[in-house]
Scaffold this active site. Structure first.
Site, PDB file in Angstrom:
ATOM      1  N   SER A 197      44.690 -36.424 -19.398  1.00  0.00           N
ATOM      2  CA  SER A 197      44.273 -34.778 -18.652  1.00  0.00           C
ATOM      3  C   SER A 197      44.911 -34.319 -18.893  1.00  0.00           C
ATOM      4  O   SER A 197      44.942 -34.030 -20.080  1.00  0.00           O
ATOM      5  CB  SER A 197      44.457 -35.090 -17.187  1.00  0.00           C
ATOM      6  OG  SER A 197      45.656 -35.505 -17.444  1.00  0.00           O
TER       7      SER A 197
ATOM      8  N   LYS B 224      41.877 -22.821 -13.433  1.00  0.00           N
ATOM      9  CA  LYS B 224      41.000 -22.962 -13.079  1.00  0.00           C
ATOM     10  C   LYS B 224      40.136 -21.636 -11.943  1.00  0.00           C
ATOM     11  O   LYS B 224      40.753 -20.655 -12.332  1.00  0.00           O
ATOM     12  CB  LYS B 224      40.671 -24.457 -11.832  1.00  0.00           C
ATOM     13  CG  LYS B 224      41.458 -25.057 -12.941  1.00  0.00           C
ATOM     14  CD  LYS B 224      42.421 -26.455 -11.598  1.00  0.00           C
ATOM     15  CE  LYS B 224      42.558 -27.330 -12.696  1.00  0.00           C
ATOM     16  NZ  LYS B 224      43.255 -28.096 -11.580  1.00  0.00           N
TER      17      LYS B 224
ATOM     18  N   THR C 218       2.286 -35.478 -25.994  1.00  0.00           N
ATOM     19  CA  THR C 218       2.349 -35.976 -27.865  1.00  0.00           C
ATOM     20  C   THR C 218       3.298 -36.698 -28.074  1.00  0.00           C
ATOM     21  O   THR C 218       4.140 -37.973 -28.218  1.00  0.00           O
ATOM     22  CB  THR C 218       2.069 -34.822 -29.072  1.00  0.00           C
ATOM     23  OG1 THR C 218       1.103 -33.841 -29.037  1.00  0.00           O
ATOM     24  CG2 THR C 218       2.074 -34.875 -30.192  1.00  0.00           C
ATOM     25  N   TYR C 219       4.827 -36.133 -27.383  1.00  0.00           N
ATOM     26  CA  TYR C 219       5.786 -36.856 -27.664  1.00  0.00           C
ATOM     27  C   TYR C 219       5.844 -37.972 -26.909  1.00  0.00           C
ATOM     28  O   TYR C 219       6.437 -39.019 -27.756  1.00  0.00           O
ATOM     29  CB  TYR C 219       7.521 -36.321 -26.866  1.00  0.00           C
ATOM     30  CG  TYR C 219       8.241 -36.740 -27.051  1.00  0.00           C
ATOM     31  CD1 TYR C 219       9.371 -36.565 -28.434  1.00  0.00           C
ATOM     32  CD2 TYR C 219       8.745 -37.796 -25.950  1.00  0.00           C
ATOM     33  CE1 TYR C 219      10.243 -37.993 -27.962  1.00  0.00           C
ATOM     34  CE2 TYR C 219      10.110 -38.383 -26.624  1.00  0.00           C
ATOM     35  CZ  TYR C 219      10.539 -38.617 -26.645  1.00  0.00           C
ATOM     36  OH  TYR C 219      11.787 -39.034 -27.171  1.00  0.00           O
ATOM     37  N   ASP C 220       5.391 -37.650 -25.986  1.00  0.00           N
ATOM     38  CA  ASP C 220       4.943 -39.602 -25.437  1.00  0.00           C
ATOM     39  C   ASP C 220       4.503 -40.581 -25.712  1.00  0.00           C
ATOM     40  O   ASP C 220       4.712 -41.760 -25.801  1.00  0.00           O
ATOM     41  CB  ASP C 220       4.254 -39.222 -23.407  1.00  0.00           C
ATOM     42  CG  ASP C 220       5.598 -38.364 -22.823  1.00  0.00           C
ATOM     43  OD1 ASP C 220       6.586 -38.442 -23.443  1.00  0.00           O
ATOM     44  OD2 ASP C 220       4.894 -37.568 -21.734  1.00  0.00           O
TER      45      ASP C 220
ATOM     46  N   CYS D  58       3.691 -44.994   7.337  1.00  0.00           N
ATOM     47  CA  CYS D  58       4.311 -44.089   5.855  1.00  0.00           C
ATOM     48  C   CYS D  58       5.814 -44.705   5.242  1.00  0.00           C
ATOM     49  O   CYS D  58       6.317 -45.431   6.560  1.00  0.00           O
ATOM     50  CB  CYS D  58       4.932 -42.756   6.677  1.00  0.00           C
ATOM     51  SG  CYS D  58       5.920 -41.220   6.021  1.00  0.00           S
TER      52      CYS D  58
ATOM     53  N   LYS E  17      35.122 -25.507 -18.807  1.00  0.00           N
ATOM     54  CA  LYS E  17      35.321 -26.953 -17.982  1.00  0.00           C
ATOM     55  C   LYS E  17      33.916 -26.886 -17.276  1.00  0.00           C
ATOM     56  O   LYS E  17      34.176 -27.079 -16.283  1.00  0.00           O
ATOM     57  CB  LYS E  17      36.824 -26.226 -17.112  1.00  0.00           C
ATOM     58  CG  LYS E  17      37.558 -27.719 -16.960  1.00  0.00           C
ATOM     59  CD  LYS E  17      38.681 -27.332 -16.236  1.00  0.00           C
ATOM     60  CE  LYS E  17      39.379 -28.614 -15.556  1.00  0.00           C
ATOM     61  NZ  LYS E  17      38.438 -29.530 -14.822  1.00  0.00           N
TER      62      LYS E  17
ATOM     63  N   CYS F 261       3.586 -39.659   2.817  1.00  0.00           N
ATOM     64  CA  CYS F 261       2.407 -40.501   3.270  1.00  0.00           C
ATOM     65  C   CYS F 261       1.549 -39.314   3.534  1.00  0.00           C
ATOM     66  O   CYS F 261       0.137 -39.847   3.358  1.00  0.00           O
ATOM     67  CB  CYS F 261       2.469 -41.617   4.338  1.00  0.00           C
ATOM     68  SG  CYS F 261       1.849 -40.376   5.610  1.00  0.00           S
TER      69      CYS F 261
ATOM     70  N   GLU G 179      30.924 -35.046 -22.478  1.00  0.00           N
ATOM     71  CA  GLU G 179      30.955 -34.943 -20.803  1.00  0.00           C
ATOM     72  C   GLU G 179      29.649 -34.873 -20.352  1.00  0.00           C
ATOM     73  O   GLU G 179      28.991 -33.969 -20.842  1.00  0.00           O
ATOM     74  CB  GLU G 179      31.311 -32.942 -20.265  1.00  0.00           C
ATOM     75  CG  GLU G 179      31.896 -33.166 -18.970  1.00  0.00           C
ATOM     76  CD  GLU G 179      32.878 -33.861 -18.571  1.00  0.00           C
ATOM     77  OE1 GLU G 179      33.369 -33.785 -17.460  1.00  0.00           O
ATOM     78  OE2 GLU G 179      34.034 -34.087 -19.639  1.00  0.00           O
TER      79      GLU G 179
END
EC number: 6.5.1.2
Length: 692
Positions: A107, A334, A61-63, A447, A138, A428, A195
């Site tokens: 950073s 980390k 439906t969205y499509d 192929c 992270k 193929c 990110e």
């Protein structure tokens, strides 16, 4: 507006109709009204899917809604920069502009040692007193600044050097979790840090597709993300499964007093946040959070390499300040690197030039010898059965030198039995045949995977040596739809090439000249270029000398394969392989189309002697009065070797007009003399050899 009122005002929100009137039956006013409603609805469905993870309509439906919106925009010229349809990608760009960030994207100071995180806490409390910390995963992706003005997406910029980065706005528009417009009571100006990442399951599926297309897989999700977000063609980005988490405010016209308050507002704006964020009151709880996230790491559908611990209060952050490189109010605790033990997420089957099927284990990324790897060879069905390897198993991975890592052993079964190769080719759908421990696709050059690699081989050093047509160029031409067979090389024109990224008029002319010069190749080169299994350049030369013409060789291979066994360097196995190649209908069709453009030269079995014995020549560029292949045949007829690439064993590189830069560079690196055509002719004349 209450949800009920929204539903009533916009019919495309809940149980939307998809039996639309034909576009041509709408007036422009009717189209504009429907476009407005569809844009609102698609944005809301995007928010529910990407932010709330609670869709209220099905994918189909969205499509249908999305396609209707796009059809109306195209039919009535109603395209708009912040329309949801921009997610399908815009026109390719020539290069990225460099843009300064609204605030530094610094950073994060970090360590894997518990003592270092405790020192961070002691310094914070010493300078600003007691604080709460916001603990976040992270993410191991690509940081990006996303700027909104009056609620509209203004630009998206990569982190770059922290002060400025690449403007990737058009690429960011294609990512579903980057809203074109903010919702709710948003600030007039908002710059957030997010990110970009590729979900692990999507990464494995995408790598599987790449392997089965004959392409090299990405090493890990971060590399895949970085390589995607900086594509110059937004349509390429739109096809790849990227997502975004937003985790910080860089600048805003309305700043909250605390980080937790900022994050709580993000979903109201339509910005997706991570559900693993926690607020803690002391460093002990922050350390406990890190340990719990380490345990949960494998369950997550995104890569993390630690946690970030941030001071919550904004005033305290300002007091703590920053250094030239990092903010002093945040610390990354980390994780230790994954070492050698990982899980097999999937198995992809790679089809090689000869049709051989090679199973490749797609791994949860793991550190092996200081290198992050996400794939390992499983070699062949017999080895898979012997090691009892399957999807879901925990395995130990080893890596020897620079070769692809391999699965050494299964440590813990997460499945039943072992992986079985498919009965039909994954590319193929041709039947797969077993030959001892090996498995082969029977599709031949019909192929697509074998085709791509066959074109690369045809143009490579052991083939016709078409300089400028390497693996990357072949992939580009195949992906652009310009090469569907080897024969299509001879239909390329300059416009085809210069329309592609990275091709100029000179490089296009050079390649077309190389292709033109290959229309009458030496018979041995042509036979080798076909990529017949077990037939390399040396065997191809022996076959050419024996049969003299391609037609004679082909006839013998098809109807009298036993004749091949009398040729030097050809035994029963090679003869059978040559016979199988030429009697394959798929191969025969491809060879026939190539012969419409190529006329392999007949072999003159008489040789001129050994005047050049012991010398090795490499040719580049075009020569006057003779083809490069004729020059190569001349030196071979007088005892020399002619190879396609320069090495330390090369005696001379002969450079004609428009010589290739790669071979000249290799010659200089290996101290190989470079002869211009006149010098080459003089060398031959000194030995009584006429090039004409």
């Amino acid at each position: 507006m209450p949800a009920a009122d929204e539903d009533e005002a916009n019919p495309y929100l809940r149980e939307p109709p998809t039996d639309f009137e034909p576009v041509e039956d709408l007036s422009e006013d009717e189209a504009r009204e429907q476009v407005t409603l569809l844009r609102e609805a698609v944005r809301e469905h995007d928010r529910r899917y990407y932010v709330e993870n609670d869709p209220i309509i099905g994918d189909r439906t969205y499509d249908d809604l999305f396609s209707r919106l796009r059809d109306l925009e195209e039919a009535f010229g109603l395209d708009h920069p912040d329309s949801p349809t921009r997610r399908v990608g815009g026109e390719p760009i020539e290069a990225f502009d460099t843009v300064e960030h609204v605030a530094p994207m610094l950073s994060i100071e970090g360590s894997g040692e518990e003592g270092d995180i405790r020192e961070f806490d002691e310094r914070v409390r010493r300078e600003v007193g007691d604080v709460d910390y916001v603990c976040e995963p992270k993410f191991d992706g690509v940081s990006m600044e996303v700027v909104y003005e009056d609620g509209r997406l203004e630009r998206a910029v990569t982190r770059g050097d922290g002060r400025e980065g690449d403007d990737v706005t058009e690429n960011a528009r294609t990512i579903g979790s980057v809203p074109q417009r903010l919702r709710g009571d948003h600030p007039e100006f908002l710059a957030v840090r997010g990110e970009v990442y590729m979900p692990k399951d999507a990464f494995q599926a995408y790598n599987r597709e790449r392997i089965e297309r004959g392409e090299d897989p990405f090493a890990n999700p971060r590399n895949a993300t970085a390589g995607t977000i900086r594509q110059l063609d937004p349509t390429v980005v739109a096809e790849r499964p990227l997502a975004v988490f937003y985790f910080d405010v860089l600048e805003a016209s309305d700043l909250a007093d605390s980080h937790r308050d900022e994050l709580e507002r993000f979903p109201d704006y339509g910005l997706r946040t991570n559900d693993r964020v926690e607020v803690v009151g002391d460093i002990e709880d922050a350390i406990d959070y890190r340990d719990r996230m380490l345990e949960a790491r494998e369950e997550l559908d995104y890569e993390i390499d630690g946690v970030v611990i941030k001071v919550d209060d904004r005033a305290a952050r300002e007091e703590l300040g920053r250094t030239a490189r990092h903010d002093r109010w945040a610390f990354a605790y980390k994780f230790p690197a994954r070492a050698e033990v990982t899980t097999i997420a999937d198995v992809a089957v790679q089809v090689g030039r000869t049709g051989r099927l090679t199973p490749v284990a797609l791994l949860e990324p793991v550190d092996v010898g200081g290198v992050t790897v996400s794939r390992a060879s499983l070699h062949n069905p017999e080895e898979i059965a012997e090691k009892n390897v399957n999807i879901g198993d925990t395995v130990r991975v080893q890596r020897a030198g620079d070769v692809i890592p391999y699965v050494e052993e299964v440590l813990e079964k997460g499945s039943e039995g072992h992986y079985e190769l498919p009965d039909r080719c994954p590319v193929c759908d041709s039947p797969v045949e077993r030959d001892g421990p090996m498995a082969f696709c029977t599709g031949g050059l019909g192929c697509d995977a074998q085709l791509r690699r066959s074109i690369e081989y045809y143009a490579g050093d052991d083939g016709l040596d078409l300089e400028g047509l390497g693996e990357k160029s072949v992939r580009q031409l195949v992906d652009a739809g310009l090469l569907e067979s080897v024969a299509d090389l001879y239909a390329l024109d300059q416009a085809d090439l210069t329309d592609l990224e990275g091709w100029g008029e000179q490089s296009a002319e050079n390649l077309l000249a190389e292709i033109a010069a290959s229309r009458e190749p030496p018979l041995s080169d042509f036979v080798s270029a076909l990529g017949i299994p077990l037939v390399g350049p040396a065997t191809a030369r022996e076959l050419a000398r024996e049969f003299g013409t391609f037609a004679a060789l082909r006839e013998a291979a098809e109807s009298e394969p036993e004749r091949l066994e009398g040729v030097d360097d050809v035994g029963e196995t090679v003869a059978e392989t040559v016979h199988d190649f030429f009697t394959s209908e798929a191969n025969a069709a491809v060879v026939d189309t190539v012969l419409d453009h190529v006329s392999p030269q007949e072999v003159d079995v008489e040789t001129g002697g050994d005047e050049l014995a012991g010398l090795t020549f490499v040719f580049t560029g075009s020569l006057e009065g003779v083809t490069r292949d004729e020059a190569q045949a001349t030196v071979e007829a007088h005892g020399a070797n002619a190879t396609g690439s320069v090495s330390g064993n090369t005696d001379y590189l002969v450079a004609g007009e428009n010589p290739g830069a790669t071979k000249q560079g290799d010659a200089r690196d290996n101290d190989v003399p470079i002869l211009e055509e006149g010098e080459f002719r003089d060398l031959l004349a000194e030995r009584g050899i006429d090039l004409e």
